[in-house]
Design a protein around this motif. Structure first.
Motif, mmCIF file in Angstrom:
data_model
loop_
_atom_site.group_PDB
_atom_site.id
_atom_site.type_symbol
_atom_site.label_atom_id
_atom_site.label_comp_id
_atom_site.label_asym_id
_atom_site.label_seq_id
_atom_site.Cartn_x
_atom_site.Cartn_y
_atom_site.Cartn_z
ATOM 1 N N VAL A 346 20.950 -45.942 0.733
ATOM 2 C CA VAL A 346 22.377 -45.883 0.430
ATOM 3 C C VAL A 346 23.188 -46.368 1.629
ATOM 4 O O VAL A 346 24.174 -47.100 1.482
ATOM 5 C CB VAL A 346 22.791 -44.448 0.031
ATOM 6 C CG1 VAL A 346 24.310 -44.294 0.047
ATOM 7 C CG2 VAL A 346 22.260 -44.108 -1.351
ATOM 8 N N GLY A 347 22.771 -45.986 2.824
ATOM 9 C CA GLY A 347 23.457 -46.448 4.028
ATOM 10 C C GLY A 347 23.302 -47.938 4.248
ATOM 11 O O GLY A 347 24.194 -48.588 4.796
ATOM 12 N N LEU A 348 22.174 -48.502 3.811
ATOM 13 C CA LEU A 348 21.928 -49.926 4.003
ATOM 14 C C LEU A 348 22.671 -50.781 2.986
ATOM 15 O O LEU A 348 22.930 -51.967 3.241
ATOM 16 C CB LEU A 348 20.427 -50.220 3.912
ATOM 17 C CG LEU A 348 19.525 -49.464 4.894
ATOM 18 C CD1 LEU A 348 18.075 -49.865 4.691
ATOM 19 C CD2 LEU A 348 19.957 -49.709 6.337
ATOM 20 N N LEU A 349 23.014 -50.216 1.842
ATOM 21 C CA LEU A 349 23.703 -50.985 0.802
ATOM 22 C C LEU A 349 25.096 -51.431 1.237
ATOM 23 O O LEU A 349 25.669 -52.336 0.624
ATOM 24 C CB LEU A 349 23.803 -50.157 -0.485
ATOM 25 C CG LEU A 349 22.542 -50.097 -1.344
ATOM 26 C CD1 LEU A 349 22.689 -49.058 -2.438
ATOM 27 C CD2 LEU A 349 22.220 -51.456 -1.934
ATOM 28 N N LYS A 350 25.629 -50.816 2.276
ATOM 29 C CA LYS A 350 26.954 -51.213 2.755
ATOM 30 C C LYS A 350 26.924 -52.580 3.432
ATOM 31 O O LYS A 350 27.969 -53.208 3.595
ATOM 32 C CB LYS A 350 27.484 -50.165 3.743
ATOM 33 C CG LYS A 350 27.719 -48.801 3.115
ATOM 34 C CD LYS A 350 28.402 -47.854 4.073
ATOM 35 C CE LYS A 350 27.544 -47.571 5.294
ATOM 36 N NZ LYS A 350 28.182 -46.585 6.198
ATOM 37 N N PHE A 351 25.730 -53.020 3.832
ATOM 38 C CA PHE A 351 25.597 -54.292 4.529
ATOM 39 C C PHE A 351 25.097 -55.366 3.559
ATOM 40 O O PHE A 351 24.538 -55.060 2.506
ATOM 41 C CB PHE A 351 24.620 -54.147 5.692
ATOM 42 C CG PHE A 351 25.065 -53.144 6.723
ATOM 43 C CD1 PHE A 351 25.818 -53.543 7.816
ATOM 44 C CD2 PHE A 351 24.740 -51.803 6.597
ATOM 45 C CE1 PHE A 351 26.235 -52.627 8.768
ATOM 46 C CE2 PHE A 351 25.143 -50.873 7.539
ATOM 47 C CZ PHE A 351 25.906 -51.284 8.631
ATOM 48 N N LYS A 352 25.265 -56.613 3.945
ATOM 49 C CA LYS A 352 24.807 -57.691 3.052
ATOM 50 C C LYS A 352 23.290 -57.818 3.061
ATOM 51 O O LYS A 352 22.711 -58.405 2.136
ATOM 52 C CB LYS A 352 25.446 -59.022 3.433
ATOM 53 C CG LYS A 352 24.976 -59.648 4.731
ATOM 54 C CD LYS A 352 25.636 -60.998 4.960
ATOM 55 C CE LYS A 352 25.140 -61.667 6.245
ATOM 56 N NZ LYS A 352 25.820 -62.971 6.474
ATOM 57 N N GLY A 353 22.635 -57.277 4.088
ATOM 58 C CA GLY A 353 21.186 -57.321 4.144
ATOM 59 C C GLY A 353 20.639 -56.468 5.272
ATOM 60 O O GLY A 353 21.354 -56.129 6.219
ATOM 61 N N PHE A 354 19.371 -56.116 5.149
ATOM 62 C CA PHE A 354 18.695 -55.283 6.147
ATOM 63 C C PHE A 354 17.583 -56.099 6.798
ATOM 64 O O PHE A 354 16.668 -56.585 6.127
ATOM 65 C CB PHE A 354 18.108 -54.038 5.474
ATOM 66 C CG PHE A 354 17.175 -53.249 6.361
ATOM 67 C CD1 PHE A 354 17.620 -52.724 7.561
ATOM 68 C CD2 PHE A 354 15.859 -53.030 5.990
ATOM 69 C CE1 PHE A 354 16.765 -52.007 8.384
ATOM 70 C CE2 PHE A 354 14.992 -52.309 6.799
ATOM 71 C CZ PHE A 354 15.453 -51.792 7.994
ATOM 72 N N LEU A 355 17.682 -56.289 8.104
ATOM 73 C CA LEU A 355 16.688 -57.037 8.868
ATOM 74 C C LEU A 355 15.585 -56.082 9.319
ATOM 75 O O LEU A 355 15.841 -55.122 10.037
ATOM 76 C CB LEU A 355 17.335 -57.699 10.084
ATOM 77 C CG LEU A 355 16.403 -58.397 11.063
ATOM 78 C CD1 LEU A 355 15.638 -59.517 10.377
ATOM 79 C CD2 LEU A 355 17.179 -58.932 12.260
ATOM 80 N N HIS A 356 14.367 -56.363 8.867
ATOM 81 C CA HIS A 356 13.241 -55.487 9.194
ATOM 82 C C HIS A 356 12.110 -56.318 9.778
ATOM 83 O O HIS A 356 11.639 -57.271 9.151
ATOM 84 C CB HIS A 356 12.744 -54.751 7.947
ATOM 85 C CG HIS A 356 11.570 -53.852 8.204
ATOM 86 N ND1 HIS A 356 11.669 -52.727 8.989
ATOM 87 C CD2 HIS A 356 10.276 -53.911 7.787
ATOM 88 C CE1 HIS A 356 10.492 -52.127 9.052
ATOM 89 N NE2 HIS A 356 9.626 -52.829 8.332
ATOM 90 N N VAL A 357 11.678 -55.961 10.975
ATOM 91 C CA VAL A 357 10.517 -56.589 11.592
ATOM 92 C C VAL A 357 9.359 -55.599 11.449
ATOM 93 O O VAL A 357 9.360 -54.562 12.108
ATOM 94 C CB VAL A 357 10.769 -56.923 13.070
ATOM 95 C CG1 VAL A 357 9.551 -57.619 13.666
ATOM 96 C CG2 VAL A 357 12.009 -57.791 13.220
ATOM 97 N N PRO A 358 8.396 -55.860 10.551
ATOM 98 C CA PRO A 358 7.343 -54.876 10.266
ATOM 99 C C PRO A 358 6.633 -54.392 11.524
ATOM 100 O O PRO A 358 6.315 -55.178 12.416
ATOM 101 C CB PRO A 358 6.383 -55.652 9.353
ATOM 102 C CG PRO A 358 7.244 -56.665 8.676
ATOM 103 C CD PRO A 358 8.241 -57.080 9.733
ATOM 104 N N TYR A 359 6.390 -53.085 11.574
ATOM 105 C CA TYR A 359 5.677 -52.493 12.704
ATOM 106 C C TYR A 359 4.463 -51.705 12.237
ATOM 107 O O TYR A 359 3.738 -51.133 13.046
ATOM 108 C CB TYR A 359 6.614 -51.590 13.516
ATOM 109 C CG TYR A 359 7.298 -50.502 12.704
ATOM 110 C CD1 TYR A 359 6.693 -49.270 12.504
ATOM 111 C CD2 TYR A 359 8.550 -50.728 12.142
ATOM 112 C CE1 TYR A 359 7.312 -48.285 11.760
ATOM 113 C CE2 TYR A 359 9.184 -49.749 11.397
ATOM 114 C CZ TYR A 359 8.564 -48.527 11.205
ATOM 115 O OH TYR A 359 9.181 -47.560 10.455
#
Length: 513
Positions: A346-359
């Motif tokens: 829900v917090g991420l939906l405010k942005f146009k996208g979520f940048l994730h570098v897999p760990y």
């Protein structure tokens, strides 16, 4: 030369470490000040232009940046061998069995008595998503209150001989082991006891999500235990995994693999809103498709300043491991960093996208984001591997090593024997570093981030120039795959499949018809 902890060495001079980092701290503060100033599009474009027309490409710059960081970090630090000796006990309070209800609902049934042996909040929410639909309550046993990570064989036997395992099983009809399997080593070991009175009689479901041997120091007796449980499987033991890597890695390390059922995450972050909704015709329709009115309401609450930005979750940095976010600062990229408590999808939906570098090979947030329609941006497998090899994302390298070896073990056993020793160390480092040829291993098939079924719901970038283009792309045309709509639709099917699998498990155990 710097040597890591896994090679059996440790630093002995904290004073030298402080001196070593003093210069880097001031440099980092200066970079952050510069980055904070770079908020306007014009300034960002100018900085990006300077990078793109330079002598070196972004990857070359990243390589030099990683080299520079490691040069500063490792110089003038002395090391001494760390004696293994007898391993001290990792047990904490095991005089009582502590069970904590997790969001119990008075309208739900308390039968069967379910204990969730797990310390991961995301896994708790996931099981809540399952059992809420079956209208069954459950209790959580937090393993961190019982033991540190990587329970030892002697500690497992202590829990069996002291009666702790028996006490737990007497108050649990079903025990579900999740996230970190070694936490429940005592329960599994009890199944091999010659004294039948010490064996756990509960139905046991192992839900592998985070590598089955996480932080196990005495791997020989641990693997022997699993080998025996696989060769002659107890009737009350069931194996599942939420990703395809777990079974492959299990077979690679143990030499044999049990019957593992692939059981995808429910992607259930905000479960209560999915259960306690007004049963109108519209809400029933939304529930059937995997959505609900509260999710739709959240989607309308978009912050104007955030909807044109990408966000990422801050990584943890140590003196031995570089932080991939340093590269974003290095390239002066205006990506909004979020804390670990970012508010879920829900917090991420405010942005146009979520940048994730897999760990890791898989994480719960990936499934949650697809289920909630969060556009996710990840590096291509090639770029991710390059980041790791240049020590700009050292955290992932441990996992990538395991992914590559497990994949080679499955797809090309001949080359696996040629390249790896019996202790899983590479025989020829040159061959290992060039794993793409001649013995290409498709490790991406074991990582859900890159599997074909999830490809329509993620965006990939193969260079920092491409990432810069994604940053500049306006929000109204950014999500050209329509992930915000298609992701929840797709994951509604995944949820139904997972729920049916869970029902079949409880049906096989005799608790539902």
């Amino acid at each position: 030369m710097h040597r890591s902890r896994r090679n059996g060495y440790r630093s002995v001079s904290s004073i030298q470490k402080k001196r070593q980092w003093s210069g880097m701290d001031s440099d980092r503060r200066m970079k952050r000040k510069i980055t904070r100033r770079i908020r306007g599009k014009r300034t960002f474009l100018a900085v990006r232009h300077q990078i793109s027309i330079g002598t070196y490409s972004s990857e070359t710059a990243a390589l030099w940046w990683g080299f520079f960081k490691n040069f500063v970090r490792t110089r003038d630090v002395s090391f001494t061998p760390q004696n293994a000796g007898l391993r001290p006990s990792k047990l904490k309070n095991h005089s009582v069995v502590v069970l904590e209800p997790f969001k119990n609902d008075p309208a739900f049934s308390n039968h069967p008595r379910i204990t969730y042996f797990n310390g991961h909040r995301g896994c708790n929410e996931n099981l809540r998503g399952v059992l809420a639909r079956l209208k069954i309550n459950f209790n959580v046993l937090d393993p961190r209150k019982l033991t540190d990570y990587g329970m030892l064989d002697k500690d497992a036997r202590t829990l069996i001989d002291s009666g702790w395992v028996k006490a737990l099983c007497q108050v649990s009809d079903v025990i579900i082991i999740a996230d970190t399997v070694p936490d429940a080593r005592a329960i599994l070991l009890s199944l091999l006891e010659k004294d039948e009175s010490k064996r756990c009689r509960s139905s046991i479901i192992v839900e592998m999500t985070n590598r089955f041997d996480w932080m196990v120091g005495d791997s020989v007796p641990y693997y022997n235990m699993l080998r025996k449980l696989t060769t002659v499987p107890p009737k009350n033991l069931f194996w599942t995994a939420n990703n395809p890597f777990e079974a492959a890695f299990f077979e690679n390390r143990v030499g044999i693999v049990p019957n593992v059922t692939l059981l995808r995450s429910m992607g259930a972050w905000d479960v209560d809103s999915q259960v306690k909704i007004q049963k109108t015709l519209m809400s029933r329709f939304l529930e059937a498709t995997g959505l609900n009115w509260q999710e739709l309401r959240w989607r309308k609450q978009i912050d104007e300043e955030s909807k044109e930005s990408l966000c990422t979750i801050e990584d943890i940095e140590t003196k031995e491991r570089s932080k991939v976010g340093d590269l974003f600062d290095f390239f002066c990229m205006p990506i909004v960093p979020l804390s670990k408590r970012y508010g879920g999808p829900v917090g991420l939906l405010k942005f146009k996208g979520f940048l994730h570098v897999p760990y890791q090979a898989s994480v719960m947030k990936f499934y949650e984001n697809v289920a909630m329609g969060v556009p996710q941006i990840i590096p291509t497998p090639r770029l991710l591997r390059a980041l790791g090899k240049t020590n700009n994302h050292h955290l992932f390298m441990t996992w990538l090593d395991k992914l590559e070896e497990a994949s080679l073990f499955l797809h090309n056993p001949f080359w696996h024997k040629r390249v790896y020793n019996s202790n899983h160390s590479p025989k020829d480092r040159t061959d290992w570093d060039n794993i793409d040829a001649p013995y290409y291993a498709t490790w991406t098939e074991l990582a859900d981030f890159y599997r074909k079924e999830f490809e329509p719901f993620v965006y990939q970038f193969d260079s920092f120039e491409e990432l810069a283009e994604l940053i500049q792309r306006p929000a109204d045309i950014f999500d050209w795959k329509n992930v915000r709509v298609e992701g929840p639709k797709y994951y509604a099917k995944v949820r139904r499949q997972s729920l049916n699998t869970w029902k079949n498990l409880f049906r096989e155990m005799g608790y539902i018809k």
